[in-house]
Design an enzyme around this catalytic site. Structure first.
Site, PDB file in Angstrom:
ATOM      1  N   HIS A  10       7.073 -34.801  47.330  1.00  0.00           N
ATOM      2  CA  HIS A  10       6.986 -34.382  46.657  1.00  0.00           C
ATOM      3  C   HIS A  10       5.395 -33.584  46.584  1.00  0.00           C
ATOM      4  CE1 HIS A  10       9.927 -35.510  44.935  1.00  0.00           C
ATOM      5  NE2 HIS A  10      10.034 -36.793  44.894  1.00  0.00           N
ATOM      6  N   CYS A  42      14.542 -39.415  42.781  1.00  0.00           N
ATOM      7  CA  CYS A  42      14.792 -40.075  41.447  1.00  0.00           C
ATOM      8  C   CYS A  42      16.215 -39.590  41.020  1.00  0.00           C
ATOM      9  CB  CYS A  42      14.031 -38.581  40.047  1.00  0.00           C
ATOM     10  SG  CYS A  42      14.025 -36.830  40.993  1.00  0.00           S
TER      11      CYS A  42
END
Length: 442
Positions: A10, A42
């Site tokens: 990320h 996630c």
């Protein structure tokens, strides 16, 4: 300008994309030890549970997309040493076993985190897995198809989401945690009680307040998890105890927290000039207490990675800090939290008060309406808002984003009472739940 980025999930992806746009003349090289980048971990539980059918959707970038921006991405390359003062690094090509050196003008550290793996007897048995990347998710899906009894160790977000996914796939599931409540870092007991009841109603066995002491196996495969209070049959075990920053390369070279999280200033610069860090590898300014903390969240990572790019040449935009805002869906319940809980405030020795509001989220004359429970934590003396939590079968989680802004803006509980929120019977009552919390506070 020669920019080297270590790690590409990320924070790394955000930093790279923005650097490429802001500094088109820069030479940008990315080193990533895996052969995939930008995987949304996630989404693992959604993938395992079959909600996400095609895992390709969990990748939001690729070496090809970065190449279009003029970025050189070296996949399956492990950075094995870094000399910050000499601005050079040694790299090992995992496919060819070749070692070589590279240099940099600016270094961006986005090495992320890795699951905590406690030393437990029997950990080397087969079918004891971790949950972090794309390959882990594939292994979990493959192994779970043949398993009947699955034990998940660690009742944080990942652990709770996984047990729900396994249960929906028809498995016998046990959730173990040494704490006496699930999600204890994020929610107070009033909220975890409801979440635990929902799990139990779906036949998920909760073994809380128990510490795993050993794994037992048959034919080198795990067959049982033994705790200090009981034993649980297991064909498959998932470890989701927590994460630690992957920063071994920089120990002794950069200032860190006790757990190894790299300390950065408001411009994402480390303790060394021309070295920046973002994401799970570093600390964040935690606004409710005004101190550096380790809060590994994808939201923090993308913001910080973007700020690295903005501040790489000169200080431009300060990091606003974080409230650690997060959310989760557990069966019918929509849950979110931000900032301090009542229990975490006590660990910081902050003198706080709380207010709890329980009300139907919209007028009772509407065809349907659901009960919502909102709790706000605020400092006793200043009345400054420090945290909030909400649970409801209606999706009211965006109100916690609003509370995050309130904490960041140092709003008081008295001010919250009279904030201007719209009223429309489809969505709320004349007094919004957040207003009610302010009005109900002492």
């Amino acid at each position: 300008m020669k920019i080297v980025v270590i790690g590409c999930t990320h924070a790394g992806t955000a930093a790279i994309v923005n650097c490429a746009k802001l500094y088109p003349d820069a030479q940008i090289t990315v080193y990533e030890r895996n052969d995939t980048i930008s995987f949304l971990s996630c989404g693992i539980a959604l993938y395992v549970g079959g909600v996400v059918k095609d895992p390709k959707g969990l990748f939001y970038s690729s070496p090809e997309k970065l190449a279009e921006l003029g970025v050189t991405t070296k996949m399956s390359h492990d950075v094995i040493s870094v000399d910050i003062d000499k601005k050079k690094l040694e790299v090992h090509n995992l496919k060819t076993s070749e070692d070589f050196e590279d240099t940099f003008d600016k270094l961006i550290v986005t090495t992320g985190s890795w699951p905590i793996l406690p030393k437990i007897d029997g950990s080397n048995l087969e079918n004891i897995l971790i949950s972090k990347n794309y390959y882990h998710s594939n292994a979990i899906i493959e192994k779970s198809q043949k398993a009947n009894n699955i034990v998940v160790i660690g009742a944080g977000y990942i652990g709770v989401e996984l047990v729900e996914a396994f249960q929906m796939n028809g498995k016998n599931v046990t959730l173990i945690d040494s704490q006496d409540r699930i999600l204890s870092k994020y929610l107070d007991k009033e909220f975890t009680d409801k979440a635990e009841k929902a799990l139990a109603e779906h036949s998920i066995k909760l073994a809380l307040g128990e510490t795993v002491t050993r794994f037992e196996g048959v034919d080198e495969k795990v067959s049982k998890v033994v705790t200090n209070k009981g034993e649980y049959e297991a064909d498959l075990v998932i470890l989701s105890i927590g994460f630690k920053p992957s920063t071994e390369l920089f120990k002794g070279q950069l200032e860190m927290l006790g757990n190894g999280a790299i300390i950065v200033d408001e411009y994402m610069q480390t303790s060394k000039e021309d070295v920046y860090a973002a994401g799970d590898s570093c600390s964040v300014m935690y606004n409710p207490i005004g101190k550096q903390e380790y809060i590994p969240l994808a939201t923090n990572a993308v913001r910080m990675g973007t700020l690295v790019a903005r501040n790489l040449v000169k200080p431009t935009i300060e990091y606003m800090g974080t409230q650690g805002t997060s959310g989760i869906k557990i069966y019918d319940y929509n849950i979110a939290s931000t900032g301090l809980t009542e229990s975490s405030a006590k660990t910081y020795k902050i003198d706080i008060k709380t207010v709890m509001v329980e009300d139907n989220y919209r007028p009772e004359f509407m065809p349907t309406y659901d009960l919502a429970q909102l709790k706000v934590v605020y400092e006793k003396k200043s009345k400054r808002i420090l945290g909030a939590q909400i649970i409801s079968k209606a999706d009211l989680t965006q109100s916690i984003n609003t509370m995050s802004v309130c904490i960041q803006s140092r709003m008081t509980i008295d001010e919250l009472a009279f904030v201007d929120f719209f009223f429309q019977p489809h969505y709320n009552k004349p007094w919004n739940l957040l207003n009610l919390a302010g009005l109900s506070a002492e």
